[in-house]
Design an enzyme around this catalytic site. Structure first.
Site, PDB file in Angstrom:
ATOM      1  CG  ASP B 128      51.616  56.199  76.444  1.00 27.16           C
ATOM      2  OD1 ASP B 128      51.681  55.014  76.820  1.00 27.16           O
ATOM      3  OD2 ASP B 128      52.129  56.608  75.386  1.00 27.16           O
ATOM      4  CG  ASN B 191      49.924  58.020  64.414  1.00 25.47           C
ATOM      5  OD1 ASN B 191      50.477  56.952  64.585  1.00 25.47           O
ATOM      6  ND2 ASN B 191      49.733  58.887  65.399  1.00 25.47           N
TER       7      ASN B 191
END
Lengths: 61, 532
Positions: B128, B191
């Site tokens: 990432d 999340n």
């Protein structure tokens, strides 16, 4: 955020920091921490200043 | 109301090759992914790398009801395109030293470098930006979230060990922290699945005071203040100084306390995935548990309309003010002119949660344990901060540093204290100061190393991660792509790929498909039975 406002708050927090350092000294003593403090210089990377300076990351989320 | 909720945790690791200063961070990160692939291959004889399916990614959708135009987005917001690692990128990185060939190149000359893997435990391991990232599989509660977050550290460590043991490669160190103290921060995102009908304005309003103060029970501590660490002093949070807005879409610039990315990775009309970017990465299991457990409870209150009404006058400044005061005495001002400490604000949320759980009969063991630990942590922090060192990461780090400073008669500006800050987060048990403490029983844990290692290769049984993980273990050669909400298969003799949607996070569980896997069918029969 401006640097000025940041510095002003830091000063306030610094005063508090001095207070906690006072209360902290009495009770950092305990066996597990002391035991680790005994070995820690052997665990830490050599040349602290240079090692920390070399830890440069690229952007992240 | 309970702490039960679909939760997934992401960790971006700091990455460093001390023997190769200036090495390209994306290359090092790719080495980590490829090394893990190599270690999986060595153990199981098949390649676990799987193409990520970006079809359902929508990073520019804003929960407030609009979509940011691509032309106005910062390049780092475009997380829905495959990152490419090639000579051009290396060239663009100017002064970076090329790392040389990758493990993947070495073993599979001519093939592309792996930038993405889906793991047998249902997690995603990928590059990432300039960091290796582990995104945990979906779990149904804070306890499992802790286990699968820890499994990520096990995965990362396995990769680093593989690199170290490979001829021609220099060791790569990985750090579970959030800043280099030189202006850069990288996240540990959480999340949480929520019903879409809950108004986003209400979510943001109730979460802001909670997030501003949550750090005192679960942040990881940092030496230095300001994005550059330009001012001295210990502070509670790794992340606080990198936040500049209350609500927003970005995650790499102008970071907001509440992130509006609206990318549910599930049925859009039913679900919202709350993407929380403000937390610190935790080595400590109890800190991770409190971070996710208390947040889950607050979300339940928001959904039920029973969250306390608190509004801070200046949340971004307050976030930093609270982080900069490890005495926990500083007060922040509410819009009703009350002055409260972070502990007092947390206590208001806790009291509301206790009341709400009592009214709704939430007496399950997990919920009760989170409430008990939340209460206990606030009480301890309110009386003797260092007494919380066994469970609160920033306190443990601060206590260790204070002991070291006392012993050597040095201040917090000494480079050895800065090194302790960095090395706290080294994921190697022999080098990481967190692990050195934990080995002495000085950090409370929930899971043994054996349980964590098991979770690195075994998916949770009660979410769609079970389906994703098991197909990768059982039919690896037929899985051509996967994402959070789909798996695509190539079936011998079939003219096109079979894409199985997994838009319901609580389907694809062991209960629903375990027997089908156990029947050990051919891939064609497996798919046709699934579709029936």
């Amino acid at each position: 955020m401006t640097q000025e406002s940041f510095s002003a708050r830091r000063t306030e927090a610094e005063v508090e920091q001095e207070q906690v350092t006072e209360t902290v000294k009495a009770n950092t003593q305990d066996a597990g921490v002391d035991d680790l403090l005994d070995e820690i210089d052997g665990v830490l990377e050599q040349n602290a200043e240079e090692f920390v300076r070399g830890f440069v990351q690229k952007g992240g989320q | 109301m309970s702490v039960q909720r679909v939760i997934g945790l992401e960790t971006e690791y700091g990455v460093l090759a001390p023997a190769m200063p200036g090495a390209n961070a994306t290359m090092l990160s790719a080495q980590v992914i490829n090394a893990y692939a190599a270690s999986i291959r060595a153990g199981y004889g098949h390649l676990a790398g799987t193409r990520w399916d970006y079809t359902d990614e929508s990073p520019l959708n804003d929960a407030r009801g609009f979509t940011q135009p691509r032309t106005e987005a910062h390049p780092t917001q475009l997380t829905d395109i495959e990152p490419e690692l090639d000579a051009e990128q290396v060239a663009l990185d100017g002064g970076d030293t090329p790392v040389g060939s990758t493990l993947y190149d070495q073993e599979n000359a001519g093939q592309e470098v792996l930038m993405n893997m889906v793991l047998g435990n249902g997690a995603r391991l990928y590059v990432d930006h300039a960091h290796p990232e582990y995104s945990s599989p979906e779990t149904t509660n804070p306890f499992d979230a802790v286990l699968y977050d820890q499994a990520g550290d096990h995965v990362a460590l396995s990769a680093a060990r593989t690199i170290e043991a490979t001829n021609g490669f220099v060791p790569v160190h990985l750090y579970k922290n959030n800043t280099d103290n030189k202006s850069v921060s990288y996240g540990a995102h959480e999340n949480y699945l929520m019903p879409r009908h809950v108004p986003f304005d209400s979510i943001a309003a109730h979460l802001i005071p909670f997030f501003v103060t949550r750090q005192i029970i679960c942040a990881s501590g940092r030496v230095g203040r300001g994005m550059l660490g330009q001012w001295e002093g210990f502070q509670i949070s790794q992340r606080a100084d990198f936040f500049e807005a209350q609500v927003g879409l970005e995650t790499t610039i102008r970071r907001p306390i509440v992130n509006t990315r609206d990318e549910p990775h599930a049925h859009w009309e039913k679900y919202r995935r709350l993407h929380v970017i403000i937390g610190d990465a935790n080595l400590g299991q109890i800190s991770t548990l409190l971070r996710t457990g208390t947040t889950s409870l607050v979300l339940s209150m928001i959904e039920a309309g029973t969250a306390p009404h608190i509004e801070l006058r200046d949340p971004v400044a307050d976030l930093q003010t609270i982080s900069h005061d490890p005495t926990l005495k500083v007060k922040v001002e509410l819009t009703d002119r009350r002055l409260l400490t972070g502990l007092e604000i947390q206590r208001i949320y806790l009291d509301a949660a206790v009341e709400h759980c009592a009214k709704t009969g939430a007496d399950d063991a997990q919920t009760q344990e989170i409430l008990r630990r939340w209460d206990q942590t606030l009480s301890t922090l309110g009386t003797d901060i260092f007494a919380a060192a066994k469970t609160v990461d920033w306190v443990a780090k601060y206590k260790l540093m204070s002991g070291y400073a006392d012993r050597h008669g040095i201040g917090f500006t000494d480079p050895r204290i800065a090194l302790m800050d960095l090395q706290w987060a080294d994921i190697r048990p022999e080098k990481g100061l967190y692990y050195r403490l934990a080995e002495r029983g000085m950090m409370e844990t929930l899971y043994t190393p054996e349980q964590i290692a098991h979770a690195a290769i075994t998916p949770p049984e009660d979410t769609r991660a079970y389906f994703r993980g098991r197909v990768l273990s059982q039919y690896p050669e037929h899985v051509v792509a996967a994402s959070w909400d789909s798996v695509s298969f190539s079936v011998p003799g079939a003219r096109k790929l079979e894409r199985i949607a997994t838009l319901e996070p609580l389907r694809g569980t062991k209960k629903l498909v375990g027997e089908l896997f156990d029947a050990d069918l051919s891939i064609a029969d497996f798919i046709s039975t699934l579709k029936r």
